[in-house]
Design a protein around this motif. Structure first.
Motif, PDB file in Angstrom:
ATOM      1  N   GLY A   1      -6.370  -8.965 -11.156  1.00 31.55           N
ATOM      2  CA  GLY A   1      -5.413  -8.159 -10.643  1.00 31.55           C
ATOM      3  C   GLY A   1      -5.004  -6.981 -11.255  1.00 31.55           C
ATOM      4  N   GLY A   2      -5.118  -6.902 -12.474  1.00 33.52           N
ATOM      5  CA  GLY A   2      -4.618  -5.737 -13.102  1.00 33.52           C
ATOM      6  C   GLY A   2      -3.128  -5.402 -12.759  1.00 33.52           C
ATOM      7  N   PHE A   3      -2.878  -4.182 -12.543  1.00 30.02           N
ATOM      8  CA  PHE A   3      -1.520  -3.862 -12.351  1.00 30.02           C
ATOM      9  C   PHE A   3      -1.181  -4.466 -11.057  1.00 30.02           C
ATOM     10  CE2 PHE A   3      -0.279   0.394 -14.884  1.00 30.02           C
ATOM     11  CZ  PHE A   3      -0.767  -0.320 -16.086  1.00 30.02           C
TER      12      PHE A   3
ATOM     13  N   CYS B   1       0.654  -1.182  -0.007  1.00 27.79           N
ATOM     14  CA  CYS B   1       0.099  -0.076   0.027  1.00 27.79           C
ATOM     15  C   CYS B   1       0.986   1.254   0.073  1.00 27.79           C
ATOM     16  CB  CYS B   1      -0.898  -0.043   1.120  1.00 27.79           C
ATOM     17  SG  CYS B   1      -2.090   1.379   1.173  1.00 27.79           S
ATOM     18  N   ASP B   2       0.400   2.320  -0.665  1.00 30.88           N
ATOM     19  CA  ASP B   2       1.150   3.322  -0.823  1.00 30.88           C
ATOM     20  C   ASP B   2       1.013   4.188   0.793  1.00 30.88           C
ATOM     21  OD1 ASP B   2       2.311   3.912  -3.082  1.00 30.88           O
ATOM     22  OD2 ASP B   2       0.759   5.091  -3.810  1.00 30.88           O
ATOM     23  N   ARG B   3       0.097   3.560   1.397  1.00 29.80           N
ATOM     24  CA  ARG B   3      -0.091   4.052   2.899  1.00 29.80           C
ATOM     25  C   ARG B   3       0.050   5.687   3.206  1.00 29.80           C
ATOM     26  NH1 ARG B   3       5.492   0.579   3.790  1.00 29.80           N
ATOM     27  NH2 ARG B   3       6.839   2.164   4.570  1.00 29.80           N
TER      28      ARG B   3
ATOM     29  N   PRO C   1      -8.763   3.541 -26.210  1.00 30.49           N
ATOM     30  CA  PRO C   1      -9.073   3.068 -27.456  1.00 30.49           C
ATOM     31  C   PRO C   1     -10.163   2.545 -27.702  1.00 30.49           C
ATOM     32  CG  PRO C   1      -7.252   1.791 -26.528  1.00 30.49           C
ATOM     33  CD  PRO C   1      -7.508   2.829 -25.680  1.00 30.49           C
ATOM     34  N   PHE C   2     -10.941   1.856 -26.666  1.00 30.05           N
ATOM     35  CA  PHE C   2     -12.138   1.128 -26.928  1.00 30.05           C
ATOM     36  C   PHE C   2     -13.214   2.112 -26.774  1.00 30.05           C
ATOM     37  CE2 PHE C   2     -12.886   1.134 -22.319  1.00 30.05           C
ATOM     38  CZ  PHE C   2     -11.596   1.395 -21.791  1.00 30.05           C
ATOM     39  N   ILE C   3     -13.096   3.488 -26.522  1.00 31.88           N
ATOM     40  CA  ILE C   3     -14.318   3.998 -26.556  1.00 31.88           C
ATOM     41  C   ILE C   3     -14.256   5.155 -27.772  1.00 31.88           C
ATOM     42  CG2 ILE C   3     -15.551   6.033 -25.208  1.00 31.88           C
ATOM     43  CD1 ILE C   3     -14.406   4.801 -22.568  1.00 31.88           C
TER      44      ILE C   3
ATOM     45  N   GLY D   1      -3.323   6.622  -9.998  1.00 35.46           N
ATOM     46  CA  GLY D   1      -3.187   6.682  -8.557  1.00 35.46           C
ATOM     47  C   GLY D   1      -2.538   5.568  -7.960  1.00 35.46           C
ATOM     48  N   ASN D   2      -3.340   5.095  -6.842  1.00 39.06           N
ATOM     49  CA  ASN D   2      -2.784   3.633  -6.185  1.00 39.06           C
ATOM     50  C   ASN D   2      -3.755   2.727  -5.866  1.00 39.06           C
ATOM     51  OD1 ASN D   2      -3.731   4.615  -3.804  1.00 39.06           O
ATOM     52  ND2 ASN D   2      -1.847   5.827  -3.335  1.00 39.06           N
ATOM     53  N   ILE D   3      -3.514   1.718  -5.512  1.00 43.32           N
ATOM     54  CA  ILE D   3      -4.455   0.660  -5.175  1.00 43.32           C
ATOM     55  C   ILE D   3      -5.687   1.118  -4.233  1.00 43.32           C
ATOM     56  CG2 ILE D   3      -4.852  -1.815  -4.190  1.00 43.32           C
ATOM     57  CD1 ILE D   3      -1.918  -2.272  -4.957  1.00 43.32           C
TER      58      ILE D   3
ATOM     59  N   PRO E   1      -7.976  -3.652  -9.257  1.00 41.68           N
ATOM     60  CA  PRO E   1      -8.524  -3.256  -7.826  1.00 41.68           C
ATOM     61  C   PRO E   1     -10.008  -2.522  -8.133  1.00 41.68           C
ATOM     62  CG  PRO E   1      -6.518  -1.996  -7.966  1.00 41.68           C
ATOM     63  CD  PRO E   1      -6.699  -2.956  -9.060  1.00 41.68           C
ATOM     64  N   ALA E   2      -9.808  -1.576  -8.831  1.00 40.54           N
ATOM     65  CA  ALA E   2     -11.241  -0.835  -8.808  1.00 40.54           C
ATOM     66  C   ALA E   2     -12.491  -1.651  -9.093  1.00 40.54           C
ATOM     67  CB  ALA E   2     -10.996   0.256  -9.757  1.00 40.54           C
ATOM     68  N   SER E   3     -12.226  -2.434 -10.168  1.00 39.01           N
ATOM     69  CA  SER E   3     -13.538  -3.230 -10.512  1.00 39.01           C
ATOM     70  C   SER E   3     -13.521  -4.391  -9.520  1.00 39.01           C
ATOM     71  CB  SER E   3     -12.983  -3.867 -12.233  1.00 39.01           C
ATOM     72  OG  SER E   3     -13.360  -3.017 -12.717  1.00 39.01           O
TER      73      SER E   3
HETATM   74  C1  LIG Z   1       5.068  -0.498 -11.767  1.00 42.04           C
HETATM   75  C2  LIG Z   1       4.227  -0.006 -10.770  1.00 42.04           C
HETATM   76  C3  LIG Z   1       4.108  -0.064  -9.444  1.00 42.04           C
HETATM   77  C4  LIG Z   1       3.231   0.117  -8.577  1.00 42.04           C
HETATM   78  N1  LIG Z   1       3.232  -0.015  -7.325  1.00 42.04           N
HETATM   79  C5  LIG Z   1       2.115   0.192  -6.588  1.00 42.04           C
HETATM   80  C6  LIG Z   1       2.411   0.004  -5.240  1.00 42.04           C
HETATM   81  O1  LIG Z   1       3.103  -0.705  -4.600  1.00 42.04           O
HETATM   82  N2  LIG Z   1       1.100   0.336  -4.305  1.00 42.04           N
HETATM   83  C7  LIG Z   1      -0.004   0.694  -4.828  1.00 42.04           C
HETATM   84  O2  LIG Z   1      -0.781   1.295  -4.054  1.00 42.04           O
HETATM   85  N3  LIG Z   1       0.001   1.162  -6.292  1.00 42.04           N
HETATM   86  C8  LIG Z   1       0.844   0.963  -7.045  1.00 42.04           C
HETATM   87  N4  LIG Z   1       0.824   1.147  -8.351  1.00 42.04           N
HETATM   88  C9  LIG Z   1      -0.392   1.739  -8.959  1.00 42.04           C
HETATM   89  C10 LIG Z   1      -1.571   0.477  -9.026  1.00 42.04           C
HETATM   90  O3  LIG Z   1      -0.950  -0.690  -9.578  1.00 42.04           O
HETATM   91  C11 LIG Z   1      -2.537   1.215  -9.741  1.00 42.04           C
HETATM   92  O4  LIG Z   1      -2.803   2.466  -9.320  1.00 42.04           O
HETATM   93  C12 LIG Z   1      -4.042   0.354  -9.674  1.00 42.04           C
HETATM   94  O5  LIG Z   1      -3.594  -0.905 -10.009  1.00 42.04           O
HETATM   95  C13 LIG Z   1      -5.091   0.750 -10.474  1.00 42.04           C
HETATM   96  O6  LIG Z   1      -6.066  -0.018 -10.043  1.00 42.04           O
HETATM   97  P1  LIG Z   1      -7.095   0.052 -11.375  1.00 42.04           P
HETATM   98  O7  LIG Z   1      -8.132  -1.003 -11.031  1.00 42.04           O
HETATM   99  O8  LIG Z   1      -7.546   1.387 -11.759  1.00 42.04           O
HETATM  100  O9  LIG Z   1      -6.636  -0.532 -12.730  1.00 42.04           O
HETATM  101  P2  LIG Z   1      -5.419  -1.504 -13.113  1.00 42.04           P
HETATM  102  O10 LIG Z   1      -5.050  -2.225 -12.030  1.00 42.04           O
HETATM  103  O11 LIG Z   1      -4.529  -0.874 -14.068  1.00 42.04           O
HETATM  104  O12 LIG Z   1      -6.190  -2.689 -13.770  1.00 42.04           O
HETATM  105  C14 LIG Z   1      -6.932  -2.595 -15.067  1.00 42.04           C
HETATM  106  C15 LIG Z   1      -6.966  -3.636 -15.697  1.00 42.04           C
HETATM  107  O13 LIG Z   1      -7.956  -3.386 -17.098  1.00 42.04           O
HETATM  108  C16 LIG Z   1      -7.308  -4.178 -17.952  1.00 42.04           C
HETATM  109  N5  LIG Z   1      -8.003  -3.377 -19.398  1.00 42.04           N
HETATM  110  C17 LIG Z   1      -7.689  -2.216 -20.039  1.00 42.04           C
HETATM  111  N6  LIG Z   1      -8.375  -2.034 -21.005  1.00 42.04           N
HETATM  112  C18 LIG Z   1      -9.000  -3.018 -21.154  1.00 42.04           C
HETATM  113  C19 LIG Z   1     -10.125  -3.447 -22.172  1.00 42.04           C
HETATM  114  N7  LIG Z   1     -10.366  -2.504 -22.945  1.00 42.04           N
HETATM  115  N8  LIG Z   1     -10.604  -4.663 -21.722  1.00 42.04           N
HETATM  116  C20 LIG Z   1     -10.289  -5.505 -20.935  1.00 42.04           C
HETATM  117  N9  LIG Z   1      -9.577  -5.392 -20.081  1.00 42.04           N
HETATM  118  C21 LIG Z   1      -8.852  -4.041 -20.209  1.00 42.04           C
HETATM  119  C22 LIG Z   1      -5.596  -4.134 -18.048  1.00 42.04           C
HETATM  120  O14 LIG Z   1      -5.220  -5.085 -18.860  1.00 42.04           O
HETATM  121  C23 LIG Z   1      -5.643  -4.179 -16.417  1.00 42.04           C
HETATM  122  O15 LIG Z   1      -5.561  -5.561 -16.430  1.00 42.04           O
HETATM  123  C24 LIG Z   1       1.980   0.664  -9.144  1.00 42.04           C
HETATM  124  C25 LIG Z   1       1.946   0.950 -10.583  1.00 42.04           C
HETATM  125  C26 LIG Z   1       3.040   0.620 -11.423  1.00 42.04           C
HETATM  126  C27 LIG Z   1       2.844   1.045 -12.900  1.00 42.04           C
END
Ligand SMILES: Cc1cc2nc3c(=O)[nH]c(=O)nc-3n(C[C@H](O)[C@H](O)[C@H](O)COP(=O)(O)OP(=O)(O)OC[C@H]3O[C@@H](n4cnc5c(N)ncnc54)[C@H](O)[C@@H]3O)c2cc1C
Ligand SMILES: Cc1ncc(C[n+]2csc(CCOP(=O)(O)OP(=O)(O)O)c2C)c(N)n1
Ligand code: SF4
Ligand code: SF4
Ligand SMILES: [Mg+2]
Lengths: 624, 350
Positions: free
Chosen positions: A175-177, A92-94, A388-390, A429-431, A149-151
């Motif tokens: 898990g996304g990012f 966590c960015d805590r 790009p999907f919008i 932003g962050n998680i 994490p958002a979804s």
């Molecule tokens: C290198 C790095 C390290 C990080 N470390 C931290 C950390 O230590 N702590 C922290 O809190 N945050 C960290 N973050 C930030 C954090 O990962 C993100 O802020 C967070 O994951 C955002 O969540 P989200 O749900 O918005 O989207 P994301 O986690 O980005 O997930 C989006 C998902 O949607 C998918 N997607 C996108 N478009 C489409 C589409 N058209 N159709 C289907 N799927 C699609 C993507 O492939 C992805 O799987 C880090 C980011 C990076 C880049």
């Protein structure tokens, strides 16, 4: 727990989520009005960590549970509010920690984040204890785009209410990012798998992995009741115009793509000499990963001074501990390619200059460019949103920054059934921010599907519990210990640099975790003052270790703050002001460095001071 | 129940001229009843010494027996101290002061300790004008032995037990005035704004400074019918004068209108600046002070403030023409000046 606005005796007034200014200065008399402690946001703000946490996790309460070895309860409390305790307890960015009161009375804040991990590490099986996903469905279908994490938060909250959810992601796992970016040495895959399982394996959610949503309009046309877009900010910035960029292309990688490549095993190694450009957390993850994939001579180069780097202090420390130098005030000039092979980069040395508004400019020192030899370069210079999907002619409006136009409270877009959250909403932003967006979007979607006003948000649940236990004894552990912040043990460096899958931090052993838990000042145990009982004997003033309490004439707030025994100059912290006392004075407590030690209440002969535990739980979808 | 006080202090706590925060002047945690007036006096003592930037090692705190006499444990942990037997603080103070006149002597006593068992000691230490601050924490009862009426309890006053006091009370300030004290003041534990400068002036005064502080006993003597209760004192408190204490070398910056302030210079050059009323006579006129006390008594008022001050009083050392050097610094040469001097001395007595 009782709902704020169910209570007829109005112990609390519902206020919605946003804190209101608590102290109102009465202009005519130029005095501060008595503090309205019935407004739940007043005491909420006193709990610095919880207030700073985007999801408002009840931090001191879970720390107390850890102190009593109730790890499972501590985990569940976290799960309720932040959904990913095991993940967040590591990465966590805590924002809670810089806010923690302890950091204002001694060197370091409580290790709040790592205590969360203690709860996760020592918990029993929680699966049977999670709230059940109802079998009967409510007939509403919601599509979620992206499995970050958002979804996932939207999915968890709505699945519990009987929604049918379709979760789309172009990756093979959820898990996304969290999964694709955060290196395993910080966050092992099993931890991700387990916590994704708590959401996805309990029914209500249909996952459609390896499915890229190419056009959002298709989903809209499928007749979903609502759609949530949590697609993140997936595009890493490049330096397309820097001389030598195209010649060096084979040796230059976009940081986030490269990190994802490592996770999905497309990338197995890197050359010996690596330059990482950028000063954020991505740069730190890139350089530390490079060290594990064969990079022996890895250097981070940033444009700005090191003190202004975006990366968290602890991430920078961790990188430097792995022998990664950081060269600051260097702006890239060109990639130097010799015979088709990248040999290094040239940089201009700069100095920061600040104008009178504090805006920084990096100005060249005019010295000779600096040449840094290297074999490969990782670009970690920021992320961009991309949709790009919008389609451009879609009814979803975007602003000039390329971000969707949203109601900041409801996260609703210009198409009423489409909501955004996480990095896709307001940029990277962050998680924990993504989680909070998820909660708010789930609330909005639920209200939307029920045809209710999205702005009538459910109120937080609050409760008060007197902490008195007989004569001058407290239910809570009121003692303030002096121990400094405990250090998390780590794996031997040589071993961990050898294998990127080995988690560096080992987590607190339970005894150390308990010592750390004791450092918490129990900011949720509130000092409550009843002016009608006070005899103005000054006992509380005399005993208070941190000189919080004053009996003085009322006045205009700024002037009053200066007049206190120790001037209250930290304006982010409120003054607790009583009604006028028989001598014409008021009690003024500066909340800033109160230790919540209860000494004032112990020394008060009339129980005008009491210590009352205030539990504040943010509303989730379905709460009223 | 906490047996220790957390050690964390406000990070922006003030520092005095010596660079110390208040912590350097604190003591152990109080074991008195919650809300006891004595604790507030303790705090005022800490504030006074802290703000005057007096090094703790230059202070000697002495006391007798009673809740009040226990309080030196709660302040100035780094000073010298002597907890004597009941009512005997003045003799120990006298001995100590005779031996070392360079230290600052602070006697802490109670109304029982002073006005009953220690009355003989009290009167003589005042007569001798020993250079010390003599504080009585006056709660009108024997707090430590569970609240029996003391000799300062006002006739007719009712403690928690409810029986009115049958005997006449002793007004220690009046007594001190009658015995020739050079500094007599009365304060209230619940009014630190007045008490702290009062204590500072007492500390700066040369000779015996007597300070009677009405200090409610919350447990045994705080019934509204008691004349030593918080509520009664607040309602009947009459302030004879308001004043500032201005330490030596500090610029006078207080901004009350010129003419309404009367400066009184103390022996060390510091000043008391009286203002608000033209009570010049009262503060340096013993007769007026006694009258004012008597008038207040018949009007059922508690008269507070600096009641009398003789800035030029001679202390016991002056009167006895004693040596200025503390005894522990006298060497063999001074102590055994030789046969010639002894002979001369003996001859002078023949
Ligand atoms: C290198 C790095 C390290 C990080 N470390 C931290 C950390 O230590 N702590 C922290 O809190 N945050 C960290 N973050 C930030 C954090 O990962 C993100 O802020 C967070 O994951 C955002 O969540 P989200 O749900 O918005 O989207 P994301 O986690 O980005 O997930 C989006 C998902 O949607 C998918 N997607 C996108 N478009 C489409 C589409 N058209 N159709 C289907 N799927 C699609 C993507 O492939 C992805 O799987 C880090 C980011 C990076 C880049
Ligand atoms: C020689 C002697 N006689 C009697 C006592 C019992 N005793 C202890 S404290 C006290 C009275 C204390 O009253 P005061 O000085 O007013 O102190 P307070 O507790 O009220 O502050 C008495 C009589 C004693 N300790 N020693
Ligand atoms: S001391 Fe504890 S309750 Fe207070 S801010 Fe820090 S972690 Fe939160
Ligand atoms: S709990 Fe009371 S005594 Fe303790 S620091 Fe806070 S105000 Fe002071
Ligand atoms: Mg007494």
């Amino acid at each position: 727990m009782q709902k704020a606005h169910d209570r007829d005796d109005t112990v609390f007034e519902p206020t919605g989520r946003r804190p209101r200014p608590i102290i109102a200065t009465n202009r005519e008399q130029l005095t501060v009005k008595p503090t309205n402690i019935k407004n739940p946001e007043y005491f909420h703000k006193v709990i610095d960590c919880q207030f700073a946490c985007p999801a408002h996790t009840a931090v001191p309460e879970y720390i107390r549970l850890i102190l009593h070895e109730q790890y499972t309860d501590a985990y569940l409390l976290n799960w309720h509010s932040n959904v990913f305790p095991g993940i967040l307890g590591r990465v966590c960015d805590r924002p809670c920690e810089p806010a923690c009161r302890r950091g204002r009375v001694e060197e370091d804040p409580v290790a709040i984040c790592r205590l969360k991990r203690v709860a996760a590490d020592h918990r029993d099986d929680v699966l049977p204890l999670l709230p059940p996903v109802p079998r009967g469905k409510n007939g509403k279908r919601v599509a979620l785009v992206g499995a970050g994490p958002a979804s996932l938060t939207v999915a968890r909250d709505l699945a519990l209410l009987g929604y049918e959810l379709d979760l789309y992601d172009d990756q093979s796992k959820a898990g996304g990012f969290i999964r694709s970016q955060i290196p395993s040495f910080r966050l092992p895959e099993e931890v991700i798998d387990t916590e994704m399982g708590y959401i996805l394996d309990r029914g209500g959610i249909t996952t459609r992995f390896n499915t890229y949503v190419a056009d959002l309009q298709d989903l809209i046309e499928q007749g979903y009741d609502a759609i949530f877009v949590g697609t993140g900010a997936p595009r890493g910035r490049d330096l397309p115009d820097l001389p030598g960029r195209s010649e060096a292309d084979k040796f230059v990688h976009i940081g986030i793509d490269w990190l994802a490549g490592v996770v999905f095993r497309h990338v197995e190694s890197i050359s010996r000499r690596v330059l990482v450009l950028g000063g954020g957390n991505t740069a730190m993850d890139c350089c530390r990963t490079a060290r594990r994939l064969g990079g022996e001579d890895v250097t981070v180069v940033v444009r700005s001074p090191q003190s202004e780097m975006k990366a968290s202090e602890w991430e920078i420390e961790d990188a430097m501990a792995e022998d990664i130098p950081i060269i600051d005030n260097h702006v890239p000039l060109e990639f130097v390619v010799d015979d088709g092979i990248l040999v290094g980069m040239r940089f201009d040395r700069v100095e920061p200059q600040y104008d009178k508004n504090g805006r920084r400019r990096l100005v060249s020192t005019g010295e000779e460019p600096v040449f840094l030899p290297c074999d490969e370069v990782l670009l970690a210079i920021g992320q961009q949103n991309a949709f790009p999907f919008i389609a451009p002619d879609s009814a979803i409006e975007f602003n000039d920054k390329g971000l969707p136009v949203l109601d900041p409270n409801t996260l609703q877009s210009s198409v009423p059934s489409v909501f955004f959250g996480g990095d896709a909403a307001f940029g990277p932003g962050n998680i924990i921010i993504a989680v909070e967006h998820g909660h708010q979007a789930a609330i909005s979607i639920d209200l939307f599907c029920r045809g209710e006003d999205l702005h009538r948000r459910p109120a937080p649940a609050v409760s008060l519990a007197d902490q008195k236990l007989g004569f001058h004894d407290w239910i809570y552990d009121s003692q303030v210990i002096e121990d400094g912040r405990q250090v998390v043990p780590t794996v031997d460096k040589a071993k961990s640099l050898h294998d990127r899958l080995i988690e560096v931090e080992l987590g607190f052993p339970s005894t150390v975790g308990k010592t750390e838990a004791k450092r918490c000042l129990n900011c949720d145990v509130q000092t409550v003052f009843d002016y009608s009982l006070c005899i103005e004997c000054d006992a509380c003033v005399d005993i208070c270790p941190t000189t919080c309490i004053n009996f003085t004439d009322n006045g205009e707030e700024d002037e009053l703050r200066e007049r206190l025994l120790v001037p209250a100059r930290n304006k982010t912290q409120d003054l607790y002001v009583s009604e006028t006392l028989p001598t014409g004075r008021v009690m003024v407590k500066d909340e800033d460095v109160c230790l919540h030690c209860g000494m004032c209440a112990e020394r008060c002969p009339t129980a005008a001071w009491t210590m009352v535990k205030f539990v504040y739980q943010s509303a989730l979808a379905g709460d009223s | 129940m906490s047996y220790t006080r957390p050690t964390f202090r406000h990070p922006e706590a003030h520092k005095n001229q010596l660079g110390y925060t208040r912590t350097a002047y604190e003591g152990s945690i109080s074991t008195l009843c919650a809300g006891c007036g004595h604790d507030s006096i303790v705090n005022s003592i800490i504030t006074a010494f802290f703000e005057m930037s007096i090094e703790p090692h230059r202070i000697v705190k002495l006391s007798g027996i009673g809740c009040s006499s226990k309080t030196p444990a709660y302040f100035l942990n780094r000073s010298h101290g002597f907890n004597s037997v009941h009512g005997r603080m003045p003799s120990v103070a006298t001995g100590a002061n005779m031996a070392n006149r360079e230290l600052i002597y602070l006697g802490v006593s109670g109304d029982g300790d002073t006005a009953s068992i220690g009355m003989g000691q009290f009167t003589h230490v005042v007569r001798r004008n020993l250079d010390m601050v003599y504080i009585v924490m006056n709660n009108g009862c024997y707090g430590l032995t569970k609240g029996q009426d003391s000799a300062t309890a006002d006739k007719g006053s009712k403690s928690r037990k409810g029986a009115p006091v049958a005997l006449e009370s002793i007004d220690l300030c009046e007594l001190a005035l009658g015995l020739g004290a050079g500094f007599v003041a009365r304060g209230f534990s619940g009014d630190k704004k007045q008490l702290v400068p009062m204590l500072k002036a007492a500390i700066a005064h040369k000779g015996l400074a007597f300070v009677d502080v009405v200090s409610p006993c919350v447990t045994f003597n705080n019934a509204p019918t008691s004349t030593k209760s918080y509520s009664w004192v607040r309602e009947h408190m009459e302030i004879t004068n308001t004043f500032d204490f201005i330490p030596l070398r500090q610029e006078i910056t207080t901004d009350y209108p010129h003419g309404s302030s009367i400066p009184v210079t103390l022996h060390d050059g510091s000043m008391i600046s009286l203002y608000k009323r033209e009570d010049k006579e009262i503060i340096t006129n013993r007769q007026e002070a006694i009258n004012a006390l008597e008038q207040a008594r018949s009007a059922s008022q508690v008269l507070t403030g600096i009641l009398f001050l003789n800035p030029d009083s001679s202390d016991f050392h002056d009167i006895n023409n004693t040596i200025t050097t503390p005894l522990n610094r006298l060497g063999e040469k001074e102590l055994c000046p030789g046969n010639d001097i002894l002979q001369a001395f003996n001859d002078s007595l023949r």
